[in-house]
Motif scaffolding. Structure first.
Motif, PDB file in Angstrom:
ATOM      1  N   GLN A  94      69.939  18.051 -13.333  1.00  0.00           N
ATOM      2  CA  GLN A  94      71.270  17.832 -13.891  1.00  0.00           C
ATOM      3  C   GLN A  94      71.476  16.339 -14.053  1.00  0.00           C
ATOM      4  O   GLN A  94      71.365  15.592 -13.085  1.00  0.00           O
ATOM      5  CB  GLN A  94      72.346  18.442 -12.991  1.00  0.00           C
ATOM      6  N   ILE A 109      71.352  16.521 -20.384  1.00  0.00           N
ATOM      7  CA  ILE A 109      72.452  16.977 -19.521  1.00  0.00           C
ATOM      8  C   ILE A 109      71.926  17.860 -18.389  1.00  0.00           C
ATOM      9  O   ILE A 109      72.180  17.612 -17.226  1.00  0.00           O
ATOM     10  CB  ILE A 109      73.497  17.764 -20.344  1.00  0.00           C
ATOM     11  N   ALA A 110      71.227  18.885 -18.748  1.00  0.00           N
ATOM     12  CA  ALA A 110      70.726  19.807 -17.724  1.00  0.00           C
ATOM     13  C   ALA A 110      69.464  20.490 -18.229  1.00  0.00           C
ATOM     14  O   ALA A 110      69.346  20.818 -19.406  1.00  0.00           O
ATOM     15  CB  ALA A 110      71.783  20.860 -17.388  1.00  0.00           C
ATOM     16  N   ARG A 111      68.508  20.670 -17.344  1.00  0.00           N
ATOM     17  CA  ARG A 111      67.272  21.365 -17.719  1.00  0.00           C
ATOM     18  C   ARG A 111      66.763  22.162 -16.539  1.00  0.00           C
ATOM     19  O   ARG A 111      66.920  21.762 -15.387  1.00  0.00           O
ATOM     20  CB  ARG A 111      66.188  20.362 -18.130  1.00  0.00           C
ATOM     21  N   VAL A 112      66.170  23.301 -16.842  1.00  0.00           N
ATOM     22  CA  VAL A 112      65.485  24.066 -15.809  1.00  0.00           C
ATOM     23  C   VAL A 112      64.021  24.167 -16.207  1.00  0.00           C
ATOM     24  O   VAL A 112      63.717  24.522 -17.348  1.00  0.00           O
ATOM     25  CB  VAL A 112      66.092  25.474 -15.638  1.00  0.00           C
ATOM     26  N   ILE A 113      63.142  23.796 -15.314  1.00  0.00           N
ATOM     27  CA  ILE A 113      61.709  23.878 -15.591  1.00  0.00           C
ATOM     28  C   ILE A 113      61.057  24.785 -14.556  1.00  0.00           C
ATOM     29  O   ILE A 113      61.349  24.669 -13.359  1.00  0.00           O
ATOM     30  CB  ILE A 113      61.056  22.479 -15.566  1.00  0.00           C
ATOM     31  N   ARG A 128      73.766  27.010 -26.574  1.00  0.00           N
ATOM     32  CA  ARG A 128      72.395  27.531 -26.700  1.00  0.00           C
ATOM     33  C   ARG A 128      72.422  29.034 -26.553  1.00  0.00           C
ATOM     34  O   ARG A 128      73.123  29.576 -25.706  1.00  0.00           O
ATOM     35  CB  ARG A 128      71.496  26.951 -25.612  1.00  0.00           C
ATOM     36  N   LEU A 140      66.687  31.495 -17.573  1.00  0.00           N
ATOM     37  CA  LEU A 140      67.253  30.184 -17.262  1.00  0.00           C
ATOM     38  C   LEU A 140      66.552  29.072 -18.042  1.00  0.00           C
ATOM     39  O   LEU A 140      67.185  28.181 -18.582  1.00  0.00           O
ATOM     40  CB  LEU A 140      67.139  29.901 -15.758  1.00  0.00           C
ATOM     41  N   VAL A 141      65.228  29.155 -18.106  1.00  0.00           N
ATOM     42  CA  VAL A 141      64.444  28.117 -18.772  1.00  0.00           C
ATOM     43  C   VAL A 141      64.831  28.012 -20.243  1.00  0.00           C
ATOM     44  O   VAL A 141      64.948  26.912 -20.782  1.00  0.00           O
ATOM     45  CB  VAL A 141      62.939  28.442 -18.602  1.00  0.00           C
ATOM     46  N   GLU A 188      56.149  24.985 -22.074  1.00  0.00           N
ATOM     47  CA  GLU A 188      56.084  24.215 -20.822  1.00  0.00           C
ATOM     48  C   GLU A 188      54.755  24.411 -20.108  1.00  0.00           C
ATOM     49  O   GLU A 188      54.629  24.098 -18.925  1.00  0.00           O
ATOM     50  CB  GLU A 188      57.230  24.627 -19.900  1.00  0.00           C
ATOM     51  N   LEU A 238      67.719  29.080 -21.635  1.00  0.00           N
ATOM     52  CA  LEU A 238      69.140  28.755 -21.847  1.00  0.00           C
ATOM     53  C   LEU A 238      69.454  27.324 -21.448  1.00  0.00           C
ATOM     54  O   LEU A 238      70.087  26.571 -22.194  1.00  0.00           O
ATOM     55  CB  LEU A 238      70.019  29.711 -21.036  1.00  0.00           C
ATOM     56  N   VAL A 239      69.022  26.937 -20.248  1.00  0.00           N
ATOM     57  CA  VAL A 239      69.388  25.615 -19.736  1.00  0.00           C
ATOM     58  C   VAL A 239      68.331  24.615 -20.185  1.00  0.00           C
ATOM     59  O   VAL A 239      67.457  24.227 -19.435  1.00  0.00           O
ATOM     60  CB  VAL A 239      69.512  25.631 -18.199  1.00  0.00           C
ATOM     61  N   ASP A 240      68.438  24.266 -21.466  1.00  0.00           N
ATOM     62  CA  ASP A 240      67.490  23.309 -22.032  1.00  0.00           C
ATOM     63  C   ASP A 240      68.334  22.366 -22.889  1.00  0.00           C
ATOM     64  O   ASP A 240      68.224  22.356 -24.098  1.00  0.00           O
ATOM     65  CB  ASP A 240      66.439  24.065 -22.856  1.00  0.00           C
ATOM     66  N   LEU A 241      69.236  21.616 -22.221  1.00  0.00           N
ATOM     67  CA  LEU A 241      70.243  20.859 -22.941  1.00  0.00           C
ATOM     68  C   LEU A 241      69.913  19.371 -22.920  1.00  0.00           C
ATOM     69  O   LEU A 241      70.733  18.550 -22.564  1.00  0.00           O
ATOM     70  CB  LEU A 241      71.618  21.113 -22.324  1.00  0.00           C
TER      71      LEU A 241
END
Lengths: 205, 231
Positions: free
Chosen positions: A75, A169-173, B98, A160-161, B112, A163-166
């Protein structure tokens, strides 16, 4: 006594796929089912060896699956790696206890109980334990049924990976534990499938 | 609940085996999980026949099993398109939006370098469910129109083997957990794809309860048998 009622003891082999019976006349028995064409085996071929091999691999992979982070949540600039247990603690802290319990059951209890359960089944057959075969068959059924539900964590990460690819601002890997955990789930599913519950019944006197 | 009858076990005297190796499954049957030799019962529609020794579910006849399976699998085939292509859930954070589809998760994982998981998710949430629906359209369609096909047993076999690898309901649970996790940090929107996905789930569950493998195999056997005798 019990084994005399088995189809095999009476000279029949049941096709694993379509359930149709084939009489074994001593010498030249057919190798494939006459109806569906699948190979005929009285019991699953090399059931114990295969199950054991898959089980050992799953046991070994279960270690990195729990030690490494399964995903990293970034985040703004601070990146935070989560292990499986870490993710559950996070959920409990966020006052989402029911979901925390769900994840705990699906991604920790189920794989662990599966590993132990299959190990017990193998020991039971290998050492010819005299047990209540009905109860052990029910245990096998439960193990075979619950296996797929452990994929919950993997699917959640996949959602999550994506969707949260902004950007910043925020990323999930996804982390390295995800691959190990997915492998545990798949291997234990194959292990449950390669175990033949009829072997429990064969050993009962 | 109807139990299989365990009659006396001197089958050889009842069914003296001639030169053929095989016994018709109508005369005898064996339990898949404990190998008990059985004489098949004919449970009434809606009843279940279980193995008297281990409780394994042997038969569960359903009303119009073939016709309903055919109808449901066609419905599933139609629903798979929107469930795959339309967005399931979307998020909105600080003006950024998104949308996530079934495919976007797979593609992001692949990008990835988590290709193993990407393949697993692709198989269990997209490809295997699709193959299963297509196979059950093929099998139930051929049985419904009574058209023999030499691949019928193969389709049925694959359908049985792939059943547990289609994990749509687990995926649904994954969506729920992901939404709960995201609810605190972003605005969630549910896309039309999610409704198609839920409908597909329901159709799949009904399909699983409609399809009685015992009946299907017997119908396949009859069909192949008649076909062989006509030629």
């Amino acid at each position: 006594m019990k084994t005399e009622m088995n189809a095999l003891a009476q000279g029949f082999v049941r096709c694993h796929d379509c359930g149709c019976l084939t009489k074994i006349p001593a010498a030249n028995r057919p190798r494939h089912c006459r109806l569906c064409g699948s190979p005929l085996h009285a019991r699953q071929a090399n059931s114990l060896q295969r199950t054991l091999a898959l089980l050992i691999s799953a046991f070994l992979l279960y270690i990195p699956a729990n030690l490494y982070p399964i995903m990293t949540v970034t985040q703004l600039t601070a990146g935070e790696p989560h292990t499986i247990i870490g993710g559950i603690i996070e959920l409990i802290k966020g006052d989402m206890l029911p979901i925390a319990i769900l994840v705990l059951v699906a991604s920790i209890l189920v794989p662990l109980l599966k590993l132990l359960g299959i190990a017990l089944l193998l020991l039971c057959v290998h050492y010819r334990w005299q047990v209540d075969a009905h109860k052990w068959t029910v245990m096998y059924r439960i193990i075979a049924f619950v296996g797929r539900w452990s994929m919950l964590d993997i699917f959640m990460i996949s959602i999550l990976v994506s969707l949260v690819d902004l950007g910043g601002i925020a990323r999930v890997i996804a982390g390295p534990a995800a691959t190990a955990f997915a492998a545990v789930v798949v291997l234990t599913m194959f292990a449950a499938k390669s175990f033949d519950p009829r072997l429990i019944w064969d050993n009962q006197r | 609940m109807v139990y299989f009858n365990e009659r006396d076990l001197c089958y050889n005297s009842i069914y003296p085996h001639n030169n053929s190796w095989t016994m018709s499954r109508i005369e005898l049957d064996a339990c898949a999980e404990c190998d008990l030799l059985l004489t098949p019962a004919r449970p009434a529609v809606g009843d279940k026949a279980r193995c008297p020794r281990c409780g394994y579910l042997l038969q569960r006849p359903r009303k119009q099993s073939v016709a309903r399976t055919f109808a449901l699998s066609l419905t599933g085939l139609i629903l798979i398109l929107p469930a795959n292509l339309l967005p399931l859930v979307g998020i909105k954070v600080l003006g950024n939006t998104r949308d996530g589809t079934l495919w976007s998760g797979v593609l992001t994982l692949y990008r990835e370098d988590m290709w193993a998981i990407a393949i697993l998710v692709f198989l269990s949430s997209i490809l295997v469910p699709l193959i299963n629906i297509v196979l059950s359209v093929l099998v139930s369609g051929h049985l419904y129109f009574r058209r023999p096909n030499r691949y019928l047993p193969y389709w049925m076999r694959w359908l049985q083997h792939l059943e547990e690898w289609a994990m749509l309901e687990v995926y649904m649970l994954g969506i729920i957990v992901a939404c709960v996790k995201l609810a605190s940090m972003a605005d969630l929107r549910f896309g039309f794809g999610l409704y198609a996905f839920i409908a597909l789930l329901i159709v799949n569950a009904l399909l699983a309860s409609c399809l009685d493998p015992y009946l299907f195999w017997r119908r396949i056997e009859q069909l192949q048998h008649n076909h062989r005798h006509e030629n």
